[in-house]
Write an enzyme that holds these catalytic residues in place. Structure first.
Site, PDB file in Angstrom:
ATOM      1  N   LYS A  32       0.781  -1.270  -0.176  1.00  0.00           N
ATOM      2  CA  LYS A  32      -0.027   0.107   0.054  1.00  0.00           C
ATOM      3  C   LYS A  32       0.887   1.210   0.043  1.00  0.00           C
ATOM      4  O   LYS A  32       0.532   2.186  -0.695  1.00  0.00           O
ATOM      5  CB  LYS A  32      -1.131   0.004   1.286  1.00  0.00           C
ATOM      6  CG  LYS A  32      -1.538   1.331   1.512  1.00  0.00           C
ATOM      7  CD  LYS A  32      -2.280   1.263   2.926  1.00  0.00           C
ATOM      8  CE  LYS A  32      -1.415   1.609   3.973  1.00  0.00           C
ATOM      9  NZ  LYS A  32      -1.295   2.936   4.491  1.00  0.00           N
ATOM     10  N   ASN A  33       1.997   1.311   0.807  1.00  0.00           N
ATOM     11  CA  ASN A  33       2.694   2.536   0.853  1.00  0.00           C
ATOM     12  C   ASN A  33       3.744   2.786  -0.267  1.00  0.00           C
ATOM     13  O   ASN A  33       4.142   3.853  -0.268  1.00  0.00           O
ATOM     14  CB  ASN A  33       3.487   2.496   2.261  1.00  0.00           C
ATOM     15  CG  ASN A  33       2.329   2.741   3.486  1.00  0.00           C
ATOM     16  OD1 ASN A  33       1.274   2.895   3.323  1.00  0.00           O
ATOM     17  ND2 ASN A  33       2.776   2.388   4.797  1.00  0.00           N
ATOM     18  N   CYS A  68      -4.496  12.719  14.009  1.00  0.00           N
ATOM     19  CA  CYS A  68      -4.344  11.465  13.588  1.00  0.00           C
ATOM     20  C   CYS A  68      -4.492  10.713  14.918  1.00  0.00           C
ATOM     21  O   CYS A  68      -3.951  11.186  16.134  1.00  0.00           O
ATOM     22  CB  CYS A  68      -3.297  11.059  12.783  1.00  0.00           C
ATOM     23  SG  CYS A  68      -3.213   9.410  12.318  1.00  0.00           S
ATOM     24  N   ARG A  90       1.590  14.302  13.883  1.00  0.00           N
ATOM     25  CA  ARG A  90       1.930  13.861  12.226  1.00  0.00           C
ATOM     26  C   ARG A  90       1.517  15.312  11.439  1.00  0.00           C
ATOM     27  O   ARG A  90       0.981  15.368  10.669  1.00  0.00           O
ATOM     28  CB  ARG A  90       0.861  12.912  11.677  1.00  0.00           C
ATOM     29  CG  ARG A  90       1.096  11.556  12.299  1.00  0.00           C
ATOM     30  CD  ARG A  90       0.328  10.604  11.761  1.00  0.00           C
ATOM     31  NE  ARG A  90       0.865   9.867  10.603  1.00  0.00           N
ATOM     32  CZ  ARG A  90       0.430   8.876   9.840  1.00  0.00           C
ATOM     33  NH1 ARG A  90      -0.665   8.393  10.094  1.00  0.00           N
ATOM     34  NH2 ARG A  90       1.177   8.752   8.704  1.00  0.00           N
ATOM     35  N   ASP A 150       5.483   0.347  12.003  1.00  0.00           N
ATOM     36  CA  ASP A 150       4.065  -0.208  11.496  1.00  0.00           C
ATOM     37  C   ASP A 150       3.910  -1.639  12.106  1.00  0.00           C
ATOM     38  O   ASP A 150       2.972  -2.554  11.716  1.00  0.00           O
ATOM     39  CB  ASP A 150       4.125  -0.162  10.021  1.00  0.00           C
ATOM     40  CG  ASP A 150       3.726   1.279   9.425  1.00  0.00           C
ATOM     41  OD1 ASP A 150       3.251   1.906  10.251  1.00  0.00           O
ATOM     42  OD2 ASP A 150       3.859   1.625   8.413  1.00  0.00           O
ATOM     43  N   ARG A 202      -8.337  -0.587   5.003  1.00  0.00           N
ATOM     44  CA  ARG A 202      -7.508   0.430   4.535  1.00  0.00           C
ATOM     45  C   ARG A 202      -6.267  -0.161   4.107  1.00  0.00           C
ATOM     46  O   ARG A 202      -5.707   0.282   3.101  1.00  0.00           O
ATOM     47  CB  ARG A 202      -7.238   1.562   5.673  1.00  0.00           C
ATOM     48  CG  ARG A 202      -8.273   2.512   5.862  1.00  0.00           C
ATOM     49  CD  ARG A 202      -7.930   3.598   6.696  1.00  0.00           C
ATOM     50  NE  ARG A 202      -6.726   4.193   5.975  1.00  0.00           N
ATOM     51  CZ  ARG A 202      -6.393   5.264   6.387  1.00  0.00           C
ATOM     52  NH1 ARG A 202      -6.766   5.810   7.692  1.00  0.00           N
ATOM     53  NH2 ARG A 202      -5.281   6.063   5.664  1.00  0.00           N
TER      54      ARG A 202
HETATM   55  N1  EPU Z   1       7.019  14.419  10.783  1.00  0.00           N
HETATM   56  C1  EPU Z   1       7.094  15.983  11.049  1.00  0.00           C
HETATM   57  N2  EPU Z   1       6.947  16.764  10.205  1.00  0.00           N
HETATM   58  C2  EPU Z   1       6.607  16.269   8.885  1.00  0.00           C
HETATM   59  C3  EPU Z   1       6.692  15.116   8.337  1.00  0.00           C
HETATM   60  C4  EPU Z   1       6.874  14.172   9.475  1.00  0.00           C
HETATM   61  O1  EPU Z   1       7.478  16.237  12.022  1.00  0.00           O
HETATM   62  O2  EPU Z   1       6.561  17.180   7.958  1.00  0.00           O
HETATM   63  C5  EPU Z   1       7.141  13.502  11.872  1.00  0.00           C
HETATM   64  C6  EPU Z   1       5.968  12.707  12.129  1.00  0.00           C
HETATM   65  O3  EPU Z   1       5.003  13.257  12.963  1.00  0.00           O
HETATM   66  C7  EPU Z   1       6.385  11.390  12.723  1.00  0.00           C
HETATM   67  C8  EPU Z   1       7.961  11.255  11.914  1.00  0.00           C
HETATM   68  O4  EPU Z   1       8.157  12.625  11.405  1.00  0.00           O
HETATM   69  O5  EPU Z   1       6.921  11.420  14.004  1.00  0.00           O
HETATM   70  C9  EPU Z   1       7.946  10.201  10.856  1.00  0.00           C
HETATM   71  O6  EPU Z   1       6.588  10.414  10.167  1.00  0.00           O
HETATM   72  P1  EPU Z   1       6.651  10.288   8.605  1.00  0.00           P
HETATM   73  O7  EPU Z   1       6.399  11.536   7.765  1.00  0.00           O
HETATM   74  O8  EPU Z   1       7.746   9.445   8.213  1.00  0.00           O
HETATM   75  O9  EPU Z   1       5.452   9.377   8.340  1.00  0.00           O
HETATM   76  P2  EPU Z   1       4.405   9.379   7.074  1.00  0.00           P
HETATM   77  O10 EPU Z   1       5.291   9.399   5.898  1.00  0.00           O
HETATM   78  O11 EPU Z   1       3.274  10.219   7.384  1.00  0.00           O
HETATM   79  C10 EPU Z   1       4.546   6.685   6.355  1.00  0.00           C
HETATM   80  C11 EPU Z   1       3.671   5.810   6.132  1.00  0.00           C
HETATM   81  C12 EPU Z   1       3.258   5.433   7.621  1.00  0.00           C
HETATM   82  C13 EPU Z   1       4.285   4.749   8.480  1.00  0.00           C
HETATM   83  C14 EPU Z   1       5.303   5.888   8.536  1.00  0.00           C
HETATM   84  C15 EPU Z   1       6.495   5.810   9.385  1.00  0.00           C
HETATM   85  C16 EPU Z   1       2.906   5.887   4.188  1.00  0.00           C
HETATM   86  C17 EPU Z   1       1.577   6.366   3.032  1.00  0.00           C
HETATM   87  N3  EPU Z   1       2.569   5.895   5.456  1.00  0.00           N
HETATM   88  O12 EPU Z   1       3.767   7.886   7.102  1.00  0.00           O
HETATM   89  O13 EPU Z   1       2.169   4.309   7.570  1.00  0.00           O
HETATM   90  O14 EPU Z   1       3.922   4.540   9.856  1.00  0.00           O
HETATM   91  O15 EPU Z   1       5.741   6.557   7.307  1.00  0.00           O
HETATM   92  O16 EPU Z   1       7.198   4.601   8.725  1.00  0.00           O
HETATM   93  O17 EPU Z   1       3.824   5.738   3.476  1.00  0.00           O
HETATM   94  C18 EPU Z   1       0.525   2.515   7.963  1.00  0.00           C
HETATM   95  O18 EPU Z   1       0.687   2.156   6.918  1.00  0.00           O
HETATM   96  O19 EPU Z   1      -0.079   2.242   8.853  1.00  0.00           O
HETATM   97  C19 EPU Z   1       1.232   3.974   8.434  1.00  0.00           C
HETATM   98  C20 EPU Z   1       0.739   4.806   9.433  1.00  0.00           C
END
Ligand code: EPU
Length: 430
Positions: free
Chosen positions: A22-23, A120, A125, A316, A408
């Site tokens: 998915k991701n 969330c 996030r 995850d 999802r």
């Molecule tokens: N963060 C910030 N600022 C930003 C972006 C992120 O502070 O602008 C922080 C977040 O709050 C968090 C950390 O950085 O504490 C890591 O977040 P990241 O941005 O890496 O998460 P994401 O890209 O929103 C993806 C996956 C998630 C997975 C995380 C971590 C996708 C679509 N989602 O989320 O997947 O948990 O990386 O590996 O790729 C899931 O599939 O259940 C899921 C939540």
């Protein structure tokens, strides 16, 4: 709202075919916005988030079509034009990954309006790094009425260092930079396999992306990208969830169409816990993915874990691992470093008989405690998977409510589990 009825205590045995990730699939769909030519994605998982991303593309005026194939869906996306640059709140609040359209829209059409996702269940996030990075590439961005409003007369390559490693942040900037003028260097970039898969797709579309999978990614901008065909990598979190399903039911599962090299941190932990995991590398030719085997011949042992960015232990998989540790002998300390509120499943596991103490971002699980079937409520995607796993190990019947969370990101999980001997059935309430 659908529920799962699970009668626990059955040993799982047999073969499960793993779906596409998915991701990796979601950013690949967003990448299709970068070209007017058709982008064909194969091995696409049949999960709800993919439908949400299609609805978002539809909102933007972009056509997509789905064909059922033997292994996953084939989705063809043709972004000939943009009718509307707006990703509305109604869709973004259902799926935060909607923010992935921001970079591609801005790079190709010079404008994008994307709703801020809001809170969330698992943490705040924020998406400040996506915004800062795009500003570094020269975009003008303002936040108004809950929307990110971004425009540019042409992005320019730049150096951007992420303060915190962000998976979708890295993906958004990588996509935007493919059509920027000059070179972009992303430092402290995410190294997840999904980032590498996206880079492979972008390069197949004519981009010049180097270093994906390392902490520095270099993108040399090109004037235009073309269509491409791309198979999505196997879902490492679905794979991991089934490895835990084998262990927690003291069963024996073979997972086909998996990519063992993406699961090293989890496999190391499972081995410490006494689970025997073996892998078969992909064969040459047709069979491009490998397979994995998991069984648990002796007692499960407690083993501490700390989540981390790839190649660390995936956040995850933390909820599913916690369910497993309730059945291990001894005390395990589980530390969550990525999200600040990702222990909601612990409270539900405790209602099933687990002994867990949560303090801030750490949880101590004392095992082994017998689990007994109960009515539990899913709070997010991976928490739901953890409750399903606990239900498989519990004595008696469990009811897992709000399984729309699990839909999802897991393709027909109840069918895949039933096929290997689980007693699990979906009940729909109208
Ligand atoms: N963060 C910030 N600022 C930003 C972006 C992120 O502070 O602008 C922080 C977040 O709050 C968090 C950390 O950085 O504490 C890591 O977040 P990241 O941005 O890496 O998460 P994401 O890209 O929103 C993806 C996956 C998630 C997975 C995380 C971590 C996708 C679509 N989602 O989320 O997947 O948990 O990386 O590996 O790729 C899931 O599939 O259940 C899921 C939540």
């Amino acid at each position: 709202m659908d529920k799962f009825l699970i009668t626990g205590g059955r040993r799982l045995e047999g073969h499960v075919t793993i779906s596409g990730a998915k991701n990796a699939a979601l950013p690949a769909m967003a990448a299709a916005l970068l070209t007017p030519e058709p982008v064909v994605l194969r091995n696409m998982p049949r999960v709800r988030d993919i439908g949400t991303m299609r609805s978002l593309l539809d909102e933007l005026g972009v056509d997509s079509s789905v064909t059922h194939e033997d292994h996953g869906n084939r989705i063809e996306i043709e972004a000939r034009q943009l009718l509307n640059p707006l990703a509305p709140y109604e869709l973004v609040k259902q799926m935060r990954a909607s923010v992935l359209v921001l970079g591609p829209l801005l790079a190709r059409f010079g404008q994008a309006q994307v709703s801020l996702p809001g809170g969330c269940a698992i943490g705040a996030r924020p998406i400040n790094l996506h915004v800062q990075g795009l500003e570094k590439l020269g975009a003008k961005i303002r936040i108004e009425h809950g929307y990110i409003k971004a425009e540019t007369t042409g992005l320019k390559g730049a150096r951007f260092a992420f303060d915190t490693i962000s998976v979708t942040g890295t993906e958004n900037l990588m996509m935007a930079a493919t059509l920027a003028e000059g070179e972009t260097v992303l430092e402290n970039a995410a190294r997840e396999p999904e980032v590498v898969d996206l880079a492979a797709l972008l390069n197949a579309m004519g981009a010049s992306v180097e270093g994906a999978g390392s902490e520095t990614i270099r993108i040399r901008g090109v004037a235009r990208l073309h269509g491409a065909e791309h198979p999505i990598i196997p879902d490492r979190i679905e794979t991991g969830t089934f490895l835990v399903a084998a262990a927690i039911t003291r069963g024996h599962l073979t997972l086909e169409a998996a990519e063992p090299s993406h699961l090293s941190a989890l496999v190391a932990k499972l081995s410490e816990a006494g689970v025997c995991v073996t892998s078969t590398a992909p064969q040459s030719g047709e069979n491009r993915w490998g397979s994995m085997n998991a069984e648990c011949p002796g007692a499960l042992r407690a083993s501490d874990v700390t989540t981390g960015e790839y190649p660390g232990f995936p956040t995850d998989m933390q909820a599913q691992y916690m369910a497993l540790m309730t059945q291990a002998e001894g005390s395990s300390l589980i530390s969550e470093t990525i999200f600040e509120n990702r222990f909601l499943h612990a409270l539900e596991l405790m209602r099933m008989g687990a002994d867990i103490r949560v303090e801030g971002r750490q949880a101590t699980v004392r095992g082994k405690t017998p689990l007994s079937g109960a009515m539990v409520q899913a709070s997010d995607l991976r928490a739901s998977a953890s409750l399903v796993l606990a239900g498989l190990a519990a004595e008696g019947e469990s009811v897992v409510d709000r399984v729309y969370h699990i839909d999802r990101g897991y393709e027909r999980i109840e069918e895949k589990l039933s096929q290997v001997g689980a007693s699990i059935r979906r009940v729909s309430e109208t």
